[in-house]
Design an enzyme around this catalytic site. Structure first.
Site, PDB file in Angstrom:
ATOM      1  N   ASP A  55     -77.751  62.354 -12.233  1.00 52.35           N
ATOM      2  CA  ASP A  55     -78.427  61.531 -13.240  1.00 52.35           C
ATOM      3  C   ASP A  55     -78.865  62.394 -14.425  1.00 52.35           C
ATOM      4  OD1 ASP A  55     -80.459  62.851 -11.933  1.00 52.35           O
ATOM      5  OD2 ASP A  55     -81.743  61.086 -11.670  1.00 52.35           O
ATOM      6  N   SER A  56     -78.603  63.704 -14.351  1.00 54.54           N
ATOM      7  CA  SER A  56     -78.733  64.572 -15.526  1.00 54.54           C
ATOM      8  C   SER A  56     -77.857  64.057 -16.660  1.00 54.54           C
ATOM      9  CB  SER A  56     -78.345  66.014 -15.174  1.00 54.54           C
ATOM     10  OG  SER A  56     -77.068  66.055 -14.560  1.00 54.54           O
ATOM     11  N   ASP A  94     -75.901  60.671  -7.541  1.00 53.77           N
ATOM     12  CA  ASP A  94     -77.359  60.533  -7.548  1.00 53.77           C
ATOM     13  C   ASP A  94     -77.778  59.072  -7.502  1.00 53.77           C
ATOM     14  OD1 ASP A  94     -78.246  63.137  -7.582  1.00 53.77           O
ATOM     15  OD2 ASP A  94     -78.699  63.182  -9.730  1.00 53.77           O
ATOM     16  N   LYS A 123     -77.366  61.074  -3.222  1.00 55.22           N
ATOM     17  CA  LYS A 123     -78.484  62.017  -3.272  1.00 55.22           C
ATOM     18  C   LYS A 123     -79.758  61.297  -3.702  1.00 55.22           C
ATOM     19  CE  LYS A 123     -78.607  65.600  -6.293  1.00 55.22           C
ATOM     20  NZ  LYS A 123     -79.798  65.272  -7.103  1.00 55.22           N
ATOM     21  N   GLU A 125     -84.064  61.847  -4.383  1.00 51.52           N
ATOM     22  CA  GLU A 125     -85.142  62.803  -4.629  1.00 51.52           C
ATOM     23  C   GLU A 125     -86.381  62.479  -3.785  1.00 51.52           C
ATOM     24  OE1 GLU A 125     -86.056  63.224  -8.803  1.00 51.52           O
ATOM     25  OE2 GLU A 125     -83.939  63.514  -9.339  1.00 51.52           O
ATOM     26  N   GLU A 193     -84.475  72.553  -5.990  1.00 52.80           N
ATOM     27  CA  GLU A 193     -84.443  72.814  -7.431  1.00 52.80           C
ATOM     28  C   GLU A 193     -85.762  73.418  -7.902  1.00 52.80           C
ATOM     29  OE1 GLU A 193     -83.058  69.536  -9.794  1.00 52.80           O
ATOM     30  OE2 GLU A 193     -83.791  70.408 -11.670  1.00 52.80           O
TER      31      GLU A 193
END
Ligand SMILES: Nc1nc(=O)c2c([nH]1)NC[C@@H]1CN(c3ccc(C(=O)N[C@@H](CCC(=O)O)C(=O)O)cc3)CN21
Ligand SMILES: CC(C)C(=O)C(=O)O
Ligand SMILES: [Mg+2]
Length: 276
Positions: A55-56, A94, A123, A125, A193
């Site tokens: 999602d960057s 993501d 993925k 978070e 991260e």
């Protein structure tokens, strides 16, 4: 899904069940982001093990200053076009901000990323109770999950910026417990991260699933970078933990190949890419 393209390398593809063995045998895992089919094929040809549709993309593709505006539709679209450029590379997507707000939404979002997008793994978070529940629910439905702890960018407002996490003893201990919790919930992979090197090492030893670091030191079982950062074309400031692999080289293919080589040998990350 793992059919060989005519010009693809003949390496053994990395599959979800093979990840634990890579950790156990000390074979470093190379992950890199991709957002389109052209670059996805460049990753594949360079022998990258895992392609991440991060999602960057909100920052490096869409020009936002955080990952929060990225929607599920954006993620499904980019995942599907990356999938078209791959044949044997494991594809991870993501879960965007709030797609994991509760278990039903998480299941629906992951289902789209897998069935429409073509991802093999999603993925997520964090490790709060609803995230642990979502991981369990997904794994129960045969959707493999990559967890993500530390400087989780979707928590940028809670952190007050993209700040290194886990520097205090209490926060470090808490993150070790979170890593053990995501493993117990069924995660098959763990991205770490923006944390101190010593904590990256401690968490890597505390779990039997592989850890993939980005600004988490050299002791992780693999590394990941944002594609634009490792090509030296970050819009704005390139994070300290990244490295421009195109500098001094004359092609994108050579830059990605050098990244693969340096992660495999442990040459990357060097001390200047790490935090205390
Ligand atoms: N281009 C890009 N690269 C990334 O690695 C990345 C993104 N975008 N977007 C999503 C998140 C945001 N990330 C970021 C963004 C900035 C810093 C940063 O500026 N870090 C400071 C250190 C801050 C501290 O010491 O607490 C640095 O100097 O690198 C870190 C991670 C990582 N992810
Ligand atoms: C930097 C990686 C781990 C990520 O989550 C992303 O690219 O969105
Ligand atoms: Mg992300």
């Amino acid at each position: 899904m793992y059919a060989q393209k005519a010009n693809a390398p003949t390496r053994k593809p990395v599959t979800v069940p093979s990840l634990r063995a890579m950790k156990a045998e000390g074979r470093r895992i190379v992950m890199l982001t991709a957002y389109d089919a052209t670059f996805a094929t460049q990753l594949e040809l360079a022998g990258v093990d895992i392609a991440l549709v991060g999602d960057s993309l909100g920052m490096v593709i869409q020009g936002h200053s955080s990952t929060l505006p990225v929607t599920l539709d954006h993620m499904v679209y980019h995942t599907s076009i990356v999938a078209r450029g791959l044949s044997s590379t494991l594809l991870v997507a993501d879960m965007p901000f709030m797609a994991d707000r509760d278990v039903p939404h998480a299941l629906e979002a992951a289902a789209q990323l897998v069935s429409e997008g073509g991802a093999a793994m999603v993925k997520i978070e964090g490790a709060s109770p609803h995230i642990l529940e979502a991981i369990e629910a997904l794994v129960e439905r045969a959707i493999p999950v990559c967890a993500h702890l530390g400087l989780t960018p979707q928590s940028v407002h809670k952190f007050g910026g993209f700040r290194i996490q886990g520097r205090e003893q209490e926060a470090a201990d808490h993150m070790v417990a979170q890593a053990q919790a995501v493993e117990a919930a069924g995660a098959a992979l763990l991205v770490l991260e923006g944390i101190p090197t010593a904590l990256g090492e401690r968490i890597t030893r505390a779990v039997s699933i592989p850890t993939i670091g980005i600004g988490a030191g050299p002791h992780c079982d693999g590394q990941v970078l944002v594609l634009q950062d490792m090509l030296g074309i970050t819009p704005g400031k390139r994070p300290k933990f990244s490295k421009d692999f195109l500098a001094g080289r004359d092609s994108v293919a050579k830059a990605i190949a050098a990244y693969v080589e340096d992660v495999r040998t442990g040459a990357f990350p060097a001390p200047e890419h790490c935090f205390e």
